[in-house]
Design a protein around this motif. Structure first.
Motif, short mmCIF file in Angstrom:
data_model
loop_
_atom_site.label_atom_id
_atom_site.label_comp_id
_atom_site.label_asym_id
_atom_site.label_seq_id
_atom_site.Cartn_x
_atom_site.Cartn_y
_atom_site.Cartn_z
N LEU A 71 0.83 -1.21 0.00
CA LEU A 71 0.00 0.00 0.00
C LEU A 71 0.87 1.27 0.00
CD1 LEU A 71 -3.16 0.06 2.20
CD2 LEU A 71 -1.86 2.13 1.86
N LEU A 72 1.95 1.24 0.78
CA LEU A 72 2.86 2.40 0.83
C LEU A 72 3.58 2.60 -0.50
CD1 LEU A 72 4.40 2.09 4.43
CD2 LEU A 72 2.38 3.35 3.68
N ASP A 73 3.95 1.49 -1.14
CA ASP A 73 4.58 1.60 -2.46
C ASP A 73 3.62 2.22 -3.46
OD1 ASP A 73 7.00 0.56 -1.71
OD2 ASP A 73 6.51 -1.50 -2.30
N GLU A 74 2.37 1.76 -3.39
CA GLU A 74 1.35 2.21 -4.34
C GLU A 74 1.00 3.69 -4.13
OE1 GLU A 74 -1.96 -0.53 -4.16
OE2 GLU A 74 -3.34 1.09 -4.69
N GLU A 75 0.75 4.07 -2.89
CA GLU A 75 0.23 5.42 -2.61
C GLU A 75 1.32 6.48 -2.48
OE1 GLU A 75 -2.84 6.44 -2.58
OE2 GLU A 75 -3.80 4.48 -2.76
N VAL A 76 2.52 6.06 -2.07
CA VAL A 76 3.56 7.06 -1.79
C VAL A 76 4.81 6.84 -2.66
CG1 VAL A 76 5.12 8.02 -0.04
CG2 VAL A 76 2.76 7.48 0.58
N VAL A 77 5.49 5.72 -2.46
CA VAL A 77 6.81 5.55 -3.09
C VAL A 77 6.74 5.68 -4.61
CG1 VAL A 77 8.81 4.04 -3.36
CG2 VAL A 77 7.64 4.18 -1.15
N SER A 78 5.76 5.03 -5.22
CA SER A 78 5.67 5.08 -6.69
C SER A 78 5.36 6.48 -7.20
CB SER A 78 4.61 4.09 -7.19
OG SER A 78 3.33 4.51 -6.77
N VAL A 79 4.82 7.33 -6.34
CA VAL A 79 4.44 8.69 -6.75
C VAL A 79 5.56 9.70 -6.50
CG1 VAL A 79 2.62 10.45 -6.56
CG2 VAL A 79 2.06 8.07 -6.08
N VAL A 80 6.40 9.47 -5.48
CA VAL A 80 7.39 10.49 -5.11
C VAL A 80 8.84 10.09 -5.40
CG1 VAL A 80 5.94 11.49 -3.29
CG2 VAL A 80 7.57 9.68 -2.69
N ASP A 81 9.12 8.79 -5.58
CA ASP A 81 10.52 8.38 -5.72
C ASP A 81 11.15 8.93 -7.00
OD1 ASP A 81 12.84 7.03 -4.87
OD2 ASP A 81 12.36 5.28 -6.11
N HIS A 82 12.32 9.56 -6.85
CA HIS A 82 13.04 10.19 -7.97
C HIS A 82 12.22 11.26 -8.67
CE1 HIS A 82 15.75 6.91 -7.10
NE2 HIS A 82 16.67 7.55 -7.78
N LYS A 83 11.38 11.95 -7.89
CA LYS A 83 10.59 13.06 -8.42
C LYS A 83 11.02 14.36 -7.74
CE LYS A 83 7.79 10.84 -11.22
NZ LYS A 83 7.66 9.50 -10.79
N HIS A 84 10.57 15.46 -8.34
CA HIS A 84 10.77 16.77 -7.71
C HIS A 84 9.47 17.13 -6.98
CE1 HIS A 84 11.82 20.85 -6.88
NE2 HIS A 84 12.95 20.77 -7.56
N LEU A 85 9.56 17.24 -5.67
CA LEU A 85 8.33 17.38 -4.86
C LEU A 85 7.59 18.70 -5.14
CD1 LEU A 85 9.58 15.99 -1.41
CD2 LEU A 85 8.52 14.75 -3.31
N ASN A 86 8.30 19.72 -5.64
CA ASN A 86 7.62 21.00 -5.94
C ASN A 86 6.80 20.93 -7.23
OD1 ASN A 86 10.23 21.53 -4.41
ND2 ASN A 86 9.18 23.49 -4.15
N HIS A 87 7.18 20.02 -8.15
CA HIS A 87 6.57 20.07 -9.48
C HIS A 87 5.86 18.79 -9.90
CE1 HIS A 87 9.07 23.58 -9.84
NE2 HIS A 87 10.17 22.85 -9.71
#
Ligand code: NI
Length: 147
Positions: A71-87
């Motif tokens: 669930l954490l991979d699905e909702e968080v990690v896959s969405v934020v990993d290696h991303k720019h949090l501002n954009h």
């Protein structure tokens, strides 16, 4: 006899870039307030999610920790990993991505998913921005008033 209540925790890690900049402040004020964090930079984050619930006799588990990890991979990690949090992250759009703000946003995203599991509730979000710095969020009401 009532079932024992236990807190279980899953940890996940991700890397992301951000910069701290308040649209309500001038460039000079932002530089003074945030210092080096005004520039684009990255962190290796760790997120610890604690779920509290009864331990049913039938299964002996509050919740399957591997299910929680998925669930954490699905909702968080896959969405934020290696991303720019501002954009790059729709649920952080328009926010100043400090650890505090990101922890609250993770709570709001995860809380309804955790409550799908019988008797379970989200107890704590702990977000490490570095080995030294981390923040805790226990949800919108403080623990004392929740009883
Ligand atoms: Ni930073």
């Amino acid at each position: 006899m009532s079932l024992p209540t236990v807190e279980i925790t899953r940890r996940v890690e991700f890397s992301a870039a951000h910069r701290l900049c308040s649209p309500q402040l001038s460039e000079a004020e932002n530089r003074r307030l945030y210092g080096p964090c005004y520039e684009h930079h990255g962190h290796n984050y760790a997120l610890e999610v604690t779920v509290r619930g009864p331990v049913p006799t039938e299964t002996g588990m509050v919740m399957d920790l591997n299910r929680l990890g998925m669930l954490l991979d699905e909702e968080v990690v896959s969405v934020v990993d290696h991303k720019h949090l501002n954009h790059d992250v729709p649920f952080l759009e328009g926010l100043i991505p400090t650890a505090e703000v990101v922890a609250v946003a993770f709570w709001e995203r995860l809380q309804p998913r955790i409550e799908e599991f019988e008797g379970c509730r989200l107890d704590r979000i702990r977000l490490f921005e570095s080995r030294e710095n981390f923040v805790d969020y226990h949800g919108p009401t403080d623990r004392a008033s929740r009883g």
